[in-house]
Design a protein around this motif. Structure first.
Motif, PDB file in Angstrom:
ATOM      1  N   SER A 140       3.617   3.939 -12.639  1.00 48.39           N
ATOM      2  CA  SER A 140       3.394   2.557 -13.072  1.00 48.39           C
ATOM      3  C   SER A 140       4.563   2.025 -13.876  1.00 48.39           C
ATOM      4  CB  SER A 140       2.117   2.474 -13.909  1.00 48.39           C
ATOM      5  OG  SER A 140       1.019   2.924 -13.171  1.00 48.39           O
ATOM      6  N   ILE A 141       5.145   2.877 -14.689  1.00 43.19           N
ATOM      7  CA  ILE A 141       6.318   2.454 -15.475  1.00 43.19           C
ATOM      8  C   ILE A 141       7.482   2.140 -14.543  1.00 43.19           C
ATOM      9  CG2 ILE A 141       8.052   3.268 -17.112  1.00 43.19           C
ATOM     10  CD1 ILE A 141       5.756   4.767 -18.521  1.00 43.19           C
ATOM     11  N   PHE A 142       7.728   3.002 -13.547  1.00 43.83           N
ATOM     12  CA  PHE A 142       8.818   2.755 -12.617  1.00 43.83           C
ATOM     13  C   PHE A 142       8.569   1.516 -11.761  1.00 43.83           C
ATOM     14  CE2 PHE A 142       9.709   7.372 -13.260  1.00 43.83           C
ATOM     15  CZ  PHE A 142      10.974   7.193 -13.797  1.00 43.83           C
ATOM     16  N   VAL A 143       7.323   1.263 -11.392  1.00 45.31           N
ATOM     17  CA  VAL A 143       6.988   0.053 -10.636  1.00 45.31           C
ATOM     18  C   VAL A 143       7.255  -1.182 -11.482  1.00 45.31           C
ATOM     19  CG1 VAL A 143       5.064  -1.259  -9.664  1.00 45.31           C
ATOM     20  CG2 VAL A 143       5.369   1.123  -9.055  1.00 45.31           C
ATOM     21  N   ALA A 144       6.876  -1.146 -12.750  1.00 44.00           N
ATOM     22  CA  ALA A 144       7.108  -2.294 -13.632  1.00 44.00           C
ATOM     23  C   ALA A 144       8.602  -2.549 -13.808  1.00 44.00           C
ATOM     24  CB  ALA A 144       6.448  -2.058 -14.983  1.00 44.00           C
ATOM     25  N   VAL A 145       9.384  -1.496 -13.966  1.00 44.94           N
ATOM     26  CA  VAL A 145      10.841  -1.655 -14.099  1.00 44.94           C
ATOM     27  C   VAL A 145      11.438  -2.213 -12.820  1.00 44.94           C
ATOM     28  CG1 VAL A 145      13.010  -0.399 -14.396  1.00 44.94           C
ATOM     29  CG2 VAL A 145      11.088   0.068 -15.893  1.00 44.94           C
ATOM     30  N   ALA A 146      10.988  -1.712 -11.675  1.00 38.06           N
ATOM     31  CA  ALA A 146      11.496  -2.210 -10.394  1.00 38.06           C
ATOM     32  C   ALA A 146      11.133  -3.679 -10.189  1.00 38.06           C
ATOM     33  CB  ALA A 146      10.946  -1.371  -9.243  1.00 38.06           C
ATOM     34  N   LEU A 147       9.934  -4.062 -10.569  1.00 37.92           N
ATOM     35  CA  LEU A 147       9.526  -5.467 -10.441  1.00 37.92           C
ATOM     36  C   LEU A 147      10.355  -6.374 -11.338  1.00 37.92           C
ATOM     37  CD1 LEU A 147       5.652  -5.183 -10.295  1.00 37.92           C
ATOM     38  CD2 LEU A 147       7.184  -5.859  -8.466  1.00 37.92           C
ATOM     39  N   LEU A 148      10.551  -5.955 -12.570  1.00 38.22           N
ATOM     40  CA  LEU A 148      11.317  -6.784 -13.502  1.00 38.22           C
ATOM     41  C   LEU A 148      12.766  -6.946 -13.052  1.00 38.22           C
ATOM     42  CD1 LEU A 148       9.977  -5.510 -16.933  1.00 38.22           C
ATOM     43  CD2 LEU A 148       9.603  -7.744 -15.884  1.00 38.22           C
ATOM     44  N   LEU A 149      13.395  -5.847 -12.659  1.00 37.53           N
ATOM     45  CA  LEU A 149      14.802  -5.930 -12.245  1.00 37.53           C
ATOM     46  C   LEU A 149      14.980  -6.708 -10.951  1.00 37.53           C
ATOM     47  CD1 LEU A 149      16.105  -2.359 -13.119  1.00 37.53           C
ATOM     48  CD2 LEU A 149      16.561  -4.497 -14.309  1.00 37.53           C
ATOM     49  N   SER A 150      14.093  -6.525 -10.003  1.00 40.51           N
ATOM     50  CA  SER A 150      14.246  -7.245  -8.740  1.00 40.51           C
ATOM     51  C   SER A 150      13.961  -8.732  -8.915  1.00 40.51           C
ATOM     52  CB  SER A 150      13.360  -6.639  -7.659  1.00 40.51           C
ATOM     53  OG  SER A 150      12.015  -6.725  -8.038  1.00 40.51           O
ATOM     54  N   MET A 151      12.983  -9.082  -9.754  1.00 40.88           N
ATOM     55  CA  MET A 151      12.731 -10.500 -10.008  1.00 40.88           C
ATOM     56  C   MET A 151      13.919 -11.139 -10.739  1.00 40.88           C
ATOM     57  SD  MET A 151       9.995 -11.494  -8.656  1.00 40.88           S
ATOM     58  CE  MET A 151       9.880 -10.321  -7.340  1.00 40.88           C
ATOM     59  N   TYR A 152      14.524 -10.391 -11.647  1.00 45.56           N
ATOM     60  CA  TYR A 152      15.717 -10.889 -12.329  1.00 45.56           C
ATOM     61  C   TYR A 152      16.841 -11.146 -11.332  1.00 45.56           C
ATOM     62  CZ  TYR A 152      19.906 -10.897 -15.196  1.00 45.56           C
ATOM     63  OH  TYR A 152      21.114 -11.229 -15.755  1.00 45.56           O
ATOM     64  N   LEU A 153      17.066 -10.202 -10.412  1.00 48.33           N
ATOM     65  CA  LEU A 153      18.122 -10.387  -9.407  1.00 48.33           C
ATOM     66  C   LEU A 153      17.834 -11.562  -8.479  1.00 48.33           C
ATOM     67  CD1 LEU A 153      18.989  -6.745  -8.330  1.00 48.33           C
ATOM     68  CD2 LEU A 153      20.496  -8.396  -9.434  1.00 48.33           C
ATOM     69  N   ILE A 154      16.578 -11.724  -8.090  1.00 51.11           N
ATOM     70  CA  ILE A 154      16.221 -12.841  -7.215  1.00 51.11           C
ATOM     71  C   ILE A 154      16.457 -14.168  -7.915  1.00 51.11           C
ATOM     72  CG2 ILE A 154      14.266 -13.976  -6.104  1.00 51.11           C
ATOM     73  CD1 ILE A 154      13.262 -11.154  -5.378  1.00 51.11           C
ATOM     74  N   PHE A 155      16.038 -14.270  -9.174  1.00 51.67           N
ATOM     75  CA  PHE A 155      16.246 -15.522  -9.909  1.00 51.67           C
ATOM     76  C   PHE A 155      17.730 -15.798 -10.142  1.00 51.67           C
ATOM     77  CE2 PHE A 155      11.779 -14.902 -11.565  1.00 51.67           C
ATOM     78  CZ  PHE A 155      11.246 -15.835 -10.690  1.00 51.67           C
ATOM     79  N   GLU A 156      18.513 -14.768 -10.353  1.00 53.10           N
ATOM     80  CA  GLU A 156      19.959 -14.958 -10.503  1.00 53.10           C
ATOM     81  C   GLU A 156      20.578 -15.464  -9.198  1.00 53.10           C
ATOM     82  OE1 GLU A 156      22.169 -14.649 -13.146  1.00 53.10           O
ATOM     83  OE2 GLU A 156      20.324 -14.632 -14.312  1.00 53.10           O
ATOM     84  N   HIS A 157      20.159 -14.920  -8.077  1.00 52.39           N
ATOM     85  CA  HIS A 157      20.679 -15.396  -6.797  1.00 52.39           C
ATOM     86  C   HIS A 157      20.240 -16.827  -6.506  1.00 52.39           C
ATOM     87  CE1 HIS A 157      22.933 -12.209  -4.877  1.00 52.39           C
ATOM     88  NE2 HIS A 157      22.080 -11.337  -5.381  1.00 52.39           N
ATOM     89  N   LEU A 158      19.012 -17.157  -6.873  1.00 46.38           N
ATOM     90  CA  LEU A 158      18.541 -18.524  -6.639  1.00 46.38           C
ATOM     91  C   LEU A 158      19.215 -19.520  -7.577  1.00 46.38           C
ATOM     92  CD1 LEU A 158      14.740 -17.950  -6.036  1.00 46.38           C
ATOM     93  CD2 LEU A 158      16.489 -18.536  -4.356  1.00 46.38           C
ATOM     94  N   ALA A 159      19.582 -19.089  -8.773  1.00 46.67           N
ATOM     95  CA  ALA A 159      20.256 -19.985  -9.713  1.00 46.67           C
ATOM     96  C   ALA A 159      21.663 -20.313  -9.240  1.00 46.67           C
ATOM     97  CB  ALA A 159      20.304 -19.353 -11.098  1.00 46.67           C
ATOM     98  N   ALA A 160      22.318 -19.374  -8.576  1.00 43.63           N
ATOM     99  CA  ALA A 160      23.675 -19.593  -8.069  1.00 43.63           C
ATOM    100  C   ALA A 160      23.638 -19.596  -6.537  1.00 43.63           C
ATOM    101  CB  ALA A 160      24.598 -18.502  -8.573  1.00 43.63           C
ATOM    102  N   TYR A 161      22.813 -20.461  -5.977  1.00 41.82           N
ATOM    103  CA  TYR A 161      22.602 -20.496  -4.529  1.00 41.82           C
ATOM    104  C   TYR A 161      23.664 -21.388  -3.893  1.00 41.82           C
ATOM    105  CZ  TYR A 161      19.695 -20.150  -0.344  1.00 41.82           C
ATOM    106  OH  TYR A 161      19.209 -19.869   0.900  1.00 41.82           O
ATOM    107  N   ASN A 162      24.844 -20.818  -3.641  1.00 46.65           N
ATOM    108  CA  ASN A 162      25.918 -21.617  -3.069  1.00 46.65           C
ATOM    109  C   ASN A 162      26.402 -21.086  -1.718  1.00 46.65           C
ATOM    110  OD1 ASN A 162      27.095 -19.360  -4.084  1.00 46.65           O
ATOM    111  ND2 ASN A 162      28.480 -20.405  -5.478  1.00 46.65           N
ATOM    112  N   GLN A 163      25.930 -19.939  -1.284  1.00 40.46           N
ATOM    113  CA  GLN A 163      26.235 -19.412   0.044  1.00 40.46           C
ATOM    114  C   GLN A 163      24.914 -19.043   0.726  1.00 40.46           C
ATOM    115  OE1 GLN A 163      28.795 -16.129  -0.742  1.00 40.46           O
ATOM    116  NE2 GLN A 163      30.609 -17.407  -0.962  1.00 40.46           N
ATOM    117  N   PRO A 164      24.233 -20.043   1.289  1.00 36.22           N
ATOM    118  CA  PRO A 164      22.869 -19.807   1.781  1.00 36.22           C
ATOM    119  C   PRO A 164      22.755 -18.731   2.862  1.00 36.22           C
ATOM    120  CG  PRO A 164      23.373 -22.146   1.782  1.00 36.22           C
ATOM    121  CD  PRO A 164      24.624 -21.431   1.442  1.00 36.22           C
TER     122      PRO A 164
END
Length: 67
Positions: A22-46
């Motif tokens: 459960s701890i590893f799942v929570a870490v994976a969810l947090l990091l992947s959501m962070y990466l997705i939001f970072e990519h969406l914030a700098a969405y310049n190469q669709p």
């Protein structure tokens, strides 16, 4: 008498893998959501980022399905 003691020990044995997973799942969810939001914030190469966001989404889906 033995079944009660074995049941208590087996509950302890089965609980720590679930807690650690459960701890590893929570870490994976947090990091992947962070990466997705970072990519969406700098969405310049669709064309490239669309593929990367789909690839990053595989991590939380697999993490939630494996628990």
């Amino acid at each position: 008498m033995w079944s009660l003691n074995l049941g208590a020990e087996s509950a302890i044995v089965y609980s720590w893998p679930i807690y650690s997973a459960s701890i590893f799942v929570a870490v994976a969810l947090l990091l992947s959501m962070y990466l997705i939001f970072e990519h969406l914030a700098a969405y310049n190469q669709p064309e490239e980022q669309k593929f990367l966001i789909g690839l990053i989404l595989m991590v939380p889906v697999y993490a939630l399905e494996s628990v």
